[in-house]
Design an enzyme around this catalytic site. Sequence first.
Site, PDB file in Angstrom:
ATOM      1  N   LYS A 183       0.824  -1.214   0.000  1.00 12.17           N
ATOM      2  CA  LYS A 183       0.000   0.000   0.000  1.00 12.17           C
ATOM      3  C   LYS A 183       0.853   1.256   0.000  1.00 12.17           C
ATOM      4  O   LYS A 183       0.406   2.325  -0.382  1.00 12.17           O
ATOM      5  CB  LYS A 183      -0.951   0.008   1.200  1.00 12.17           C
ATOM      6  CG  LYS A 183      -2.108  -0.953   1.040  1.00 12.17           C
ATOM      7  CD  LYS A 183      -3.228  -0.630   2.011  1.00 12.17           C
ATOM      8  CE  LYS A 183      -4.395  -1.576   1.834  1.00 12.17           C
ATOM      9  NZ  LYS A 183      -5.410  -1.445   2.868  1.00 12.17           N
ATOM     10  N   LYS A 230      -9.881 -10.141  -9.141  1.00 10.34           N
ATOM     11  CA  LYS A 230     -11.030 -10.292  -8.248  1.00 10.34           C
ATOM     12  C   LYS A 230     -11.962  -9.090  -8.362  1.00 10.34           C
ATOM     13  O   LYS A 230     -11.488  -7.962  -8.510  1.00 10.34           O
ATOM     14  CB  LYS A 230     -10.485 -10.396  -6.815  1.00 10.34           C
ATOM     15  CG  LYS A 230     -11.386 -11.105  -5.851  1.00 10.34           C
ATOM     16  CD  LYS A 230     -10.699 -11.290  -4.516  1.00 10.34           C
ATOM     17  CE  LYS A 230     -10.888 -10.094  -3.618  1.00 10.34           C
ATOM     18  NZ  LYS A 230     -10.603 -10.318  -2.215  1.00 10.34           N
ATOM     19  N   LYS A 262     -14.261  -4.056  -4.167  1.00  6.42           N
ATOM     20  CA  LYS A 262     -14.937  -2.776  -3.997  1.00  6.42           C
ATOM     21  C   LYS A 262     -13.986  -1.597  -4.044  1.00  6.42           C
ATOM     22  O   LYS A 262     -14.406  -0.478  -4.313  1.00  6.42           O
ATOM     23  CB  LYS A 262     -15.789  -2.758  -2.734  1.00  6.42           C
ATOM     24  CG  LYS A 262     -15.075  -3.000  -1.417  1.00  6.42           C
ATOM     25  CD  LYS A 262     -16.079  -2.824  -0.286  1.00  6.42           C
ATOM     26  CE  LYS A 262     -15.845  -3.642   0.964  1.00  6.42           C
ATOM     27  NZ  LYS A 262     -14.567  -3.503   1.626  1.00  6.42           N
TER      28      LYS A 262
END
Length: 327
Positions: A116, A197, A200
């Site tokens: 990240k 995948k 969201k």
Amino acid sequence: MTTATHPTTRRLSLLKPTGHPTLGNLLGALRPMAAGQREADCFFGIADLHALTVPHDPAGVRGLTRELATLLLATGLDESTLFVQSRVPAHTQLAYLLECTAYTGELNRMIQFKEKGRGVSSTRVSLYTYPALMAADILLYRPEQVPVGDDQRQHVELTRDLALRFNNTYGQVFTVPEITTPASGARVMDLADPRTKMGKSVTDGGGVIHLLDPPDVVRRKVARAVTDSETGAGAVRADRQAKPGVTNLLDILLACGGSAEGIATYGALKKAVTDAVVAELEPIQARYADLAADASHVSAVFAAGAARCREVTAPVLAAAEAAIGLG
Ligand code: AMP
């Protein structure tokens, strides 16, 4: 022994309010969670504190927390203890004690922190210390087992290490949880990019079905789903390597209770998928609309859930504080 009315095992899952929940969340997590509610004493939390570890919009986090809370009830999780993480202060209180147990070397090794932080000029301290908060989320509830997907495995291994180190250093406080494989739900892939995948938080290129998408939006997204150029009899078949798009559509169709029998063209497959997904979402959206019309019910359920969490976690936090030298 575990019975429907007095389950002895505890199950805990936290979901981050970082985007609109998707069909992947429903088929891979919410539906299996709802199906297993009577096998254990289930705690399902909304990890709003985790949503603050990356740049965020306050109104966005509040709105997504509300939406997810309402959706948890709309998908039938009403037999579980539902809560919002920040409403149970023991989570952050214990997290600090675990930061005092963890070493920087351990946190430096966390793959998610490295990923990240890659290409980002600065990261929040909370992203670095996130694994200590996640360890607190788990250890406060003394679950015997933690079902965890591959992406969180390293964090749960750290949780076990911290629990063991704390217990060995200060005295037996924590149950060291076993890592188990989650109840398998379908793995749903992005319709526009079927090797990724359906997520969201992923940049939405039109291939993500959200749980609150109206039928015409579902129809449009499925109509545009990537397939392949094969034609003729036999083209509609599962082959994850060679035909990821078609395979994903077949998986979704079956997971939503449809059947591929007699379907010979991609057009017919997409129509069947649309119908099955719309039928799957329709009752959830109807319950969502009812619940959203009277927000006080959702608030009351989550207030009661947080109260139970505060009760359940208080002795664990108190034991950890006493052991480490506080109070
Ligand atoms: P996330 O939305 O990534 O925070 O994940 C929340 C839960 O939904 C986790 O249990 C995930 O494994 C599950 N989940 C998320 N996306 C998918 C997907 N595309 N297919 C199946 N399960 C998913």
